[in-house]
Structure formats: C-alpha cells, structure tokens
Design a protein around this motif. Sequence first.
Motif, mmCIF file in Angstrom:
data_model
loop_
_atom_site.group_PDB
_atom_site.id
_atom_site.type_symbol
_atom_site.label_atom_id
_atom_site.label_comp_id
_atom_site.label_asym_id
_atom_site.label_seq_id
_atom_site.Cartn_x
_atom_site.Cartn_y
_atom_site.Cartn_z
ATOM 1 N N GLU A 150 0.839 -1.197 0.000
ATOM 2 C CA GLU A 150 0.000 0.000 0.000
ATOM 3 C C GLU A 150 0.875 1.248 0.000
ATOM 4 N N PRO A 151 0.516 2.267 -0.737
ATOM 5 C CA PRO A 151 -0.613 2.311 -1.662
ATOM 6 C C PRO A 151 -0.303 1.531 -2.936
ATOM 7 N N ALA A 152 -1.336 1.007 -3.576
ATOM 8 C CA ALA A 152 -1.152 0.251 -4.814
ATOM 9 C C ALA A 152 -0.691 1.194 -5.923
ATOM 10 N N LEU B 116 -13.037 -3.844 -14.369
ATOM 11 C CA LEU B 116 -12.380 -3.715 -15.670
ATOM 12 C C LEU B 116 -11.114 -2.881 -15.538
ATOM 13 N N THR B 117 -10.148 -3.153 -16.406
ATOM 14 C CA THR B 117 -8.989 -2.271 -16.485
ATOM 15 C C THR B 117 -9.431 -0.964 -17.139
ATOM 16 N N THR C 47 -4.362 -5.853 -7.721
ATOM 17 C CA THR C 47 -3.753 -5.301 -8.937
ATOM 18 C C THR C 47 -4.473 -5.683 -10.225
ATOM 19 N N GLU C 48 -5.639 -6.332 -10.129
ATOM 20 C CA GLU C 48 -6.278 -6.833 -11.344
ATOM 21 C C GLU C 48 -6.703 -5.720 -12.297
ATOM 22 N N LEU D 279 -0.320 -10.624 -11.442
ATOM 23 C CA LEU D 279 -0.895 -9.313 -11.138
ATOM 24 C C LEU D 279 -2.382 -9.289 -11.470
ATOM 25 N N ARG D 280 -2.746 -9.863 -12.610
ATOM 26 C CA ARG D 280 -4.146 -9.884 -13.019
ATOM 27 C C ARG D 280 -4.972 -10.841 -12.152
ATOM 28 N N GLY D 281 -4.307 -11.801 -11.515
ATOM 29 C CA GLY D 281 -5.020 -12.753 -10.670
ATOM 30 C C GLY D 281 -5.204 -12.280 -9.245
ATOM 31 N N SER D 282 -4.664 -11.109 -8.919
ATOM 32 C CA SER D 282 -4.771 -10.581 -7.557
ATOM 33 C C SER D 282 -5.792 -9.452 -7.500
#
Length: 235
Positions: free
Chosen positions: A45-47, A158-159, A75-76, A69-72
């Motif tokens: 933190e912070p992300a 969504l990104t 951070t997804e 990263l996308r699986g968390s």
Amino acid sequence: MSALVLIIEDEPDLVAMLEYNLKKEGYQTRSALTGGGGLELAWQEPAPDLILLDLMLPDISGNEVCRKLRGSAQTENVPILMVTAKGEEIDRIVGFEMGADDYVVKPYSVRELMLRVRARLKPSKDSVPDSDAKIKFGVLVFDSEAHRVWVEDTEVLLTALEFKLLDTLLSRKGRVQSRDRLLDDVWGYEVAITTRTVDTHVKRLREKLGTAGEYIETVRGVGYRMKDSLSGVAV
C-alpha cells in the motif's frame, strides 16, 4: 497526490532513466530489478496506478508476473505496460492475452513512452462529472462518472483500457466500429501493433461481462458493434 508508477525492469541504467523521466512528468515511482520483487512492491500500500513491466526478468518471466498481477484483487485493474525487446507479433499477442494494456518495444522513444503512460492514467485521473453518467442496458449498468460497471447487479472490475473500450462501443450502439477505428479512438495514439490487439481485448471484455458479453457483436470482416436493442438476448 500524483500517480504512482511501478517499474519492474532488470537493467539498473534503464530503471534510472525511467525514474528520472517519470518524476520529471510529476509521477512518483517504485522500482524492482526482479519479478518477485516487483510483485511484492505491487501488493504494497498504496497500490501503484500503473506498472511498467519488462518481459525478460532474471527470476520470473514478465508474462508470469503479468498473470499473477491480473489474478490478484489488489492489482487486477492496474494498467500494465509491457516494455521489452521482444517485438514479434506472437510476443505481443501473448502479452495482451496475459492481461497487458499496452506493449512497447525497445529501443523506444522516451517521449512516446511518456505519452503512453499519460494515456493509460488519464481515464481514472481526469474523469469528467456527468449528470447522465449512469446507463442501463439490459443486465448491464455502466457508470462513466464513478468508472464502474455492473452485470446482473454484480460489479465487474475492468482495467482502464477495457472500460474505455466498453464506453466507446456503448456510446455508439448500433454502429459498426472497425478495428482500425477502435485502435485510434480507444488506444488514442499511433500504435505499432496489429488489429489483432483489438480482438484480444474484445474477447477479454466479453468474458468479464459474462451474460452481457453477447451484447457485443462481431461484424465479420469489419469489426465490432454494440447491439442497439436487446432483441434476441437475455435481459
């Protein structure tokens, strides 16, 4: 507070150059020389607001880092720009399929990279309030002001790029958008990538939208179109 950019890159000289130019643009930075170190910093933190990710790292491949990263949940939705010397089309496609939002090939122009960084950060930093921001279309609810999407009353994360792609298609319901037009309007700058990039992102967007994914039609040989009515689809 200014945006935070995480650099995951194993070349110290390149890291120093990126940090210098990002700070010159007003961004904060963190950096890691390994994939494992990058993941640790990404989940602190912070992300980060954006991640610059090299593919060829000494411990874990950039593609694997991207997948993690996308699986968390932390951070997804953080935009990921892959910055690498691997510039073959298959490398780009795999990168996008792993979840990257953009792909920059070394050697690159620092000015171009800064433009791409600004383009990826802009949707979440410069959203303009709109009294008519919330749109309901079948099971899909789209809120441009809050930068949020729901399908069947469940929020879909969504990104920034996926959100912009959905926004573009939704605002032009019933009108076919060619892949080239989407590259220009969604990516927003000159890109040295093929139109298969659009296909990859549309596929990922449909998967995330679930039942609402069928609202996006493929127009063979042309591009994509958001249905202008709910005829023939579940609501």
